[in-house]
Design a protein around this motif. Structure first.
Motif, mmCIF file in Angstrom:
data_model
loop_
_atom_site.group_PDB
_atom_site.id
_atom_site.type_symbol
_atom_site.label_atom_id
_atom_site.label_comp_id
_atom_site.label_asym_id
_atom_site.label_seq_id
_atom_site.Cartn_x
_atom_site.Cartn_y
_atom_site.Cartn_z
ATOM 1 N N ARG A 179 0.824 -1.209 0.000
ATOM 2 C CA ARG A 179 0.000 0.000 0.000
ATOM 3 C C ARG A 179 0.862 1.264 0.000
ATOM 4 O O ARG A 179 0.419 2.334 -0.410
ATOM 5 C CB ARG A 179 -0.940 0.005 1.207
ATOM 6 C CG ARG A 179 -2.084 -0.992 1.108
ATOM 7 C CD ARG A 179 -2.982 -0.900 2.333
ATOM 8 N NE ARG A 179 -2.248 -1.292 3.531
ATOM 9 C CZ ARG A 179 -2.190 -2.530 4.013
ATOM 10 N NH1 ARG A 179 -2.833 -3.501 3.401
ATOM 11 N NH2 ARG A 179 -1.505 -2.803 5.098
ATOM 12 N N ALA A 210 1.309 3.854 -2.838
ATOM 13 C CA ALA A 210 0.452 5.037 -3.004
ATOM 14 C C ALA A 210 1.215 6.325 -2.711
ATOM 15 O O ALA A 210 0.877 7.384 -3.260
ATOM 16 C CB ALA A 210 -0.770 4.926 -2.088
ATOM 17 N N HIS A 211 2.238 6.255 -1.853
ATOM 18 C CA HIS A 211 3.046 7.449 -1.561
ATOM 19 C C HIS A 211 3.671 8.012 -2.836
ATOM 20 O O HIS A 211 3.844 9.228 -2.968
ATOM 21 C CB HIS A 211 4.173 7.108 -0.584
ATOM 22 C CG HIS A 211 3.729 6.711 0.781
ATOM 23 N ND1 HIS A 211 2.783 7.402 1.499
ATOM 24 C CD2 HIS A 211 4.149 5.693 1.603
ATOM 25 C CE1 HIS A 211 2.622 6.834 2.692
ATOM 26 N NE2 HIS A 211 3.435 5.797 2.764
ATOM 27 N N SER A 240 1.309 11.462 4.796
ATOM 28 C CA SER A 240 0.677 10.530 3.863
ATOM 29 C C SER A 240 0.556 9.171 4.545
ATOM 30 O O SER A 240 1.557 8.538 4.875
ATOM 31 C CB SER A 240 1.508 10.426 2.578
ATOM 32 O OG SER A 240 0.920 9.519 1.659
ATOM 33 N N THR A 261 -1.190 5.257 4.500
ATOM 34 C CA THR A 261 -1.716 4.287 3.528
ATOM 35 C C THR A 261 -2.409 3.080 4.166
ATOM 36 O O THR A 261 -2.677 2.092 3.491
ATOM 37 C CB THR A 261 -0.579 3.779 2.623
ATOM 38 O OG1 THR A 261 0.425 3.131 3.410
ATOM 39 C CG2 THR A 261 0.052 4.925 1.855
ATOM 40 N N LEU A 278 -7.584 2.464 -0.316
ATOM 41 C CA LEU A 278 -6.453 1.550 -0.134
ATOM 42 C C LEU A 278 -6.794 0.371 0.769
ATOM 43 O O LEU A 278 -6.054 -0.613 0.814
ATOM 44 C CB LEU A 278 -5.250 2.307 0.450
ATOM 45 C CG LEU A 278 -4.628 3.365 -0.472
ATOM 46 C CD1 LEU A 278 -3.508 4.101 0.252
ATOM 47 C CD2 LEU A 278 -4.101 2.724 -1.757
ATOM 48 N N GLY A 282 -3.302 6.588 -5.003
ATOM 49 C CA GLY A 282 -2.631 7.615 -4.214
ATOM 50 C C GLY A 282 -2.559 8.930 -4.967
ATOM 51 O O GLY A 282 -2.801 10.013 -4.395
#
Length: 259
Positions: free
Chosen positions: A13, A16-17, A172, A174, A218, A236
């Motif tokens: 996950r 996504a960053h 951020s 996730t 997510l 993301g």
């Protein structure tokens, strides 16, 4: 104004960053400080080294755990992280925090003290492996005689090391926990339980971030869904892009070039 970016752990996950970073880049926004845990630390290191989001996505797919498994053959963990370390060395051969273009802090957990430890100098790859070392699954990482495991256990959103250095901090995260969980097999139950436990040290820090990014979509992915890297990246990006498009009323403290 100095800008900071804090990246949580999250396994696959965490890809996504990269999408989040892409959305900020499109707005002409770069960061002066990055702090991260586990997958967030790895993404943060690649960004701090100078790789583009497109490069980072390709590299993360190359780091795929399944391609670099090495049995530990002992009771300290099922998998050694040596193979993953070799891949990181390929893309950051200097193996030093001092060679990064952006100041980076990496969070890991000291097994003996039970407290978070922040790395920001010395051996970069070992710090990243320590930060990503999920207990039991991976063999722990020793640095200068001290044993470390995943930083998410003690601090999955390490905002503290950079908060006082920055006028604006973006967090951020996730590991959004949705309420549509029904699969009670052992693997999914263990992961779900860990997510709930780790979230306990994340949400109290939300107020320390000037902008908190937490894509709810997510929750449909698990921590080993590397085959869905493109979709995770896009989710993301889309969430952060939409948030920034509406930043004039969501984030009044964000610099003028946003929105």
């Amino acid at each position: 104004m100095k800008l900071g970016l804090v990246l949580s752990g999250g396994g696959a996950r965490g890809i996504a960053h990269i999408g989040v970073i892409k959305a900020f880049e499109e707005k002409g926004i770069s960061f002066d400080y990055i702090s991260g845990t586990s997958a967030g630390a790895i993404v943060g290191s690649l960004s701090a080294y100078g790789y583009t989001p497109e490069d980072m996505l390709r590299i993360i797919q190359d780091i795929s755990i399944l391609k670099h498994i090495r049995p530990a053959l002992n009771l300290k963990g099922f998998i050694k992280m040596d193979g993953i370390g070799e891949v990181l060395m390929k893309y950051m051969p200097e193996n030093s925090f001092s060679h990064l273009k952006i100041d980076l802090t990496v969070a890991a957990t000291n097994i003996k003290t039970g407290k978070v430890h922040y790395f920001n100098s010395g051996d970069l790859v070992k710090a990243l492996l320590a930060s990503s070392c999920i207990p039991v699954i991976f063999h722990h990482i020793s640095i200068e005689g001290i044993d470390y495991v995943d930083g998410g256990i003690t601090n999955n959103l390490p905002v503290e090391p950079i908060r006082d250095k920055c006028g604006f901090v973006v967090g951020s995260h996730t590991n959004f926990i949705g309420s549509d969980f029904h699969d009670l097999n052992m693997k999914s139950l263990v992961e779900r339980t860990m997510l709930i436990a780790i979230s306990g040290n994340v949400y109290p820090k939300k107020s320390k971030c000037d902008l908190f990014i937490d894509p709810p979509g997510l929750s449909q992915f698990n921590g080993f869904d590397l085959r869905k890297a493109q979709k995770i990246y896009e989710m993301g990006y889309e969430f952060a892009h939409d948030l920034l498009e509406n930043s004039s009323h969501l984030t009044p403290g964000l610099p003028d070039q946003v929105g």
